[in-house]
Design a protein around this motif. Structure first.
Motif, PDB file in Angstrom:
ATOM      1  N   ASP A  30       3.717   9.230  -0.828  1.00 16.50           N
ATOM      2  CA  ASP A  30       3.922   7.589   0.022  1.00 16.50           C
ATOM      3  C   ASP A  30       3.975   6.267  -0.755  1.00 16.50           C
ATOM      4  OD1 ASP A  30       5.916   7.458   1.852  1.00 16.50           O
ATOM      5  OD2 ASP A  30       4.496   5.959   2.870  1.00 16.50           O
ATOM      6  N   MET A  31       3.560   6.749  -1.829  1.00 18.29           N
ATOM      7  CA  MET A  31       3.052   5.405  -3.149  1.00 18.29           C
ATOM      8  C   MET A  31       4.121   4.938  -3.434  1.00 18.29           C
ATOM      9  SD  MET A  31      -0.223   5.486  -5.386  1.00 18.29           S
ATOM     10  CE  MET A  31      -1.543   4.297  -4.925  1.00 18.29           C
ATOM     11  N   THR A  32       5.020   3.762  -3.738  1.00 19.73           N
ATOM     12  CA  THR A  32       6.106   3.392  -4.802  1.00 19.73           C
ATOM     13  C   THR A  32       5.262   3.536  -6.060  1.00 19.73           C
ATOM     14  OG1 THR A  32       5.260   1.121  -4.660  1.00 19.73           O
ATOM     15  CG2 THR A  32       6.499   1.714  -2.718  1.00 19.73           C
ATOM     16  N   THR A  33       6.966   3.685  -7.149  1.00 20.21           N
ATOM     17  CA  THR A  33       6.775   3.562  -8.586  1.00 20.21           C
ATOM     18  C   THR A  33       5.420   2.377  -8.956  1.00 20.21           C
ATOM     19  OG1 THR A  33       8.809   4.898  -8.382  1.00 20.21           O
ATOM     20  CG2 THR A  33       7.654   3.890 -10.708  1.00 20.21           C
ATOM     21  N   PRO A  34       5.950   1.161  -8.891  1.00 20.02           N
ATOM     22  CA  PRO A  34       4.823   0.633  -8.887  1.00 20.02           C
ATOM     23  C   PRO A  34       3.040   0.934  -8.548  1.00 20.02           C
ATOM     24  CG  PRO A  34       6.836  -0.731  -8.682  1.00 20.02           C
ATOM     25  CD  PRO A  34       6.524   0.456  -8.332  1.00 20.02           C
ATOM     26  N   GLU A  35       3.677   1.285  -7.495  1.00 22.19           N
ATOM     27  CA  GLU A  35       1.664   1.525  -6.801  1.00 22.19           C
ATOM     28  C   GLU A  35       1.264   2.731  -7.612  1.00 22.19           C
ATOM     29  OE1 GLU A  35       1.781   0.372  -2.491  1.00 22.19           O
ATOM     30  OE2 GLU A  35       2.935   2.142  -2.579  1.00 22.19           O
ATOM     31  N   ARG A  36       2.117   3.334  -8.282  1.00 21.38           N
ATOM     32  CA  ARG A  36       1.539   4.506  -8.971  1.00 21.38           C
ATOM     33  C   ARG A  36       1.000   4.664 -10.235  1.00 21.38           C
ATOM     34  NH1 ARG A  36       4.418  10.356  -6.908  1.00 21.38           N
ATOM     35  NH2 ARG A  36       4.252   9.511  -4.407  1.00 21.38           N
ATOM     36  N   THR A 153      -1.851  -4.717  -5.021  1.00 16.75           N
ATOM     37  CA  THR A 153      -0.581  -3.888  -4.705  1.00 16.75           C
ATOM     38  C   THR A 153      -0.184  -3.034  -3.906  1.00 16.75           C
ATOM     39  OG1 THR A 153      -0.752  -4.195  -7.633  1.00 16.75           O
ATOM     40  CG2 THR A 153       0.968  -2.282  -6.939  1.00 16.75           C
ATOM     41  N   ARG A 155      -0.512  -1.422  -0.699  1.00 18.36           N
ATOM     42  CA  ARG A 155      -0.829  -1.956   0.254  1.00 18.36           C
ATOM     43  C   ARG A 155      -1.511  -1.598   1.315  1.00 18.36           C
ATOM     44  NH1 ARG A 155       4.452   2.292   2.219  1.00 18.36           N
ATOM     45  NH2 ARG A 155       3.694   3.309  -0.291  1.00 18.36           N
TER      46      ARG A 155
END
Length: 436
Positions: A30-36, A153, A155
């Protein structure tokens, strides 16, 4: 947590989000691209950081023989590295609040990579001591900037598992250092192999190219700095020691002291313990260190899940008790080498797994405008005091066995860790805001 307790801790009262998916790996999908991107950049940074730090404990026996230094003096280089890292971490944390998390992280990585490379060219122990001290400034700063970057970064509902999983990169780096030791000391004379070990410590510099291209500044940090600039409000270096935040800073610093003091007392001297009191060669001790590292890696991953499922504070309490129990058996019970090898896994598990909760916990304890300074100071104050442990263990080993010296300082540190963690609030699920 009651309003009174929150005020004492120097925190506002943001609502905590429920942790809906508590599986070990569900957060990643469920991570976004910036999070990954931030996740993998910091994971690589932690791995290379771990490799760089563990190089010296692995070559300490060669240094002792080559330059005829005693164990206490040899341990001093480890202590100086960690003391310098305490200053570097506090300074980098403050800098991260002023110029940004990503820029500070880039600078610290380049700094410690350069001085690791310089260690490969020193001609005597004094020169090595100076280079390790300068390396420590960047080494401490890298953790401070990277931990805040990750904590802001990711959540809230995934922060514990993500930051904790990144922490497992340290075990990967440790493993890379051990593999490099086994290969280099098999292929080269010891007088050359240790220099090549330090040269490998320059590899983290390559990570800066990835950071510059793909990793973004956390929005909450950028917004907080913009608000502060507009209002002319620049956080002071000493603000984390004022008002209600002081209690948080003192207790969090003691938590960091206990957890790192115990860790360094064990990991810095176990390689030497295996080759002296257990009579293993450098190459044959690799399997024993592999068990310790495997346990450490599993501990990081388990601790990451535990921190989100049961809480950061509970993680610290359970794992500190586990570490005390295992280190007592490892050092004080007469075991065969086979049983010692087996026990390496739980030793690594409990002596490392609690670090998975530290980054998220310290991030959640402080308001955004002071987060870099607070997190950088507390963690690296603990690193600075824990830095005394390699020296003290080495010095005490001159009058008793190395096993007894390791046990005394490790158990004492974990008792402090337990007590300080018990006095702090739980922070699991806390949402971060630019103005709090």
């Amino acid at each position: 947590m009651s309003g009174t307790t929150q005020a004492q801790a120097g925190l506002s009262t943001p609502a905590a989000v429920p942790i809906e998916d508590t599986s070990r790996t569900g957060f990643y999908a469920d991570m976004t691209t910036p999070e990954r991107r931030t996740f993998w950049a910091c994971a690589a940074g932690w791995a290379l950081d771990g490799m760089d730090f563990m190089i010296y404990p692995l070559v300490i026996g060669t240094i002792i023989k080559l330059w005829n230094v005693d164990a206490g003096t040899a341990g001093l280089a480890g202590t100086v590295t960690l003391l310098a890292s305490a200053l570097g971490g506090w300074g980098a944390g403050y800098l991260a609040d002023r110029i940004g998390r990503v820029r500070t992280l880039q600078f610290t990585i380049l700094w410690f990579s350069f001085f690791s490379l310089l260690c490969a060219f020193v001609q005597d122990f004094n020169q090595l001591l100076i280079c390790r001290a300068l390396l420590g400034l960047g080494f401490g700063g890298e953790w401070a900037a990277g931990a805040v970057l990750m904590g802001e970064t990711i959540r809230a509902q995934y922060r514990g598992r993500a930051v904790g999983s990144v922490q497992s990169g340290w075990a990967v780096g440790w493993g890379l250092a051990v593999l490099a030791q086994a290969a280099l000391f098999s292929l080269l004379p010891a007088e050359q192999a240790w220099r090549w070990m330090f040269a490998l410590g320059a590899l983290p510099a390559l990570l800066v190219f990835y950071l510059r291209a793909y990793v973004e500044e956390p929005a909450v940090a950028a917004e907080a700095r913009a608000r502060a600039a507009a209002a002319g409000d620049r956080p002071a270096l000493w603000e984390i020691f004022s008002g209600p935040i002081l209690r948080t800073t003192v207790l969090a610093s003691l938590v960091a002291t206990g957890c790192q003091g115990g860790y360094y007392a064990i990991t810095f001297w176990v390689p030497r313990f295996l080759t002296t009191e257990r009579k293993l060669s450098i190459v044959s001790s690799t399997g024993y260190l592999a068990a310790l590292i495997a346990g450490s890696f599993a501990g990081y991953l388990a601790g990451a899940w535990f921190a989100d499922r049961y809480g950061r504070r509970t993680l610290f309490l359970v794992f500190s008790l586990g570490a005390i129990a295992v280190i007592l058996v490892y050092t004080q019970v007469a075991l065969s080498n086979e049983l010692l090898w087996v026990l390496g896994f739980p030793l690594g598990f409990f002596a490392s797994g609690y670090f998975s909760g530290m980054g998220a916990f310290l991030t959640e304890l402080y308001p955004t405008r002071l987060r870099g300074s607070g997190q950088g100071f507390c963690y690296n104050f603990g690193r600075g005091v824990g830095a005394l442990f390699p020296f003290l263990v080495g010095a005490l080993s001159q009058t008793t066995t190395l096993a007894n010296a390791i046990c005394l300082f490790a158990v004492g540190a974990y008792i402090l860790f337990f007590a300080a963690a018990y006095a702090l609030p739980e922070t699991r699920g806390r949402v971060l805001h630019a103005d709090a």
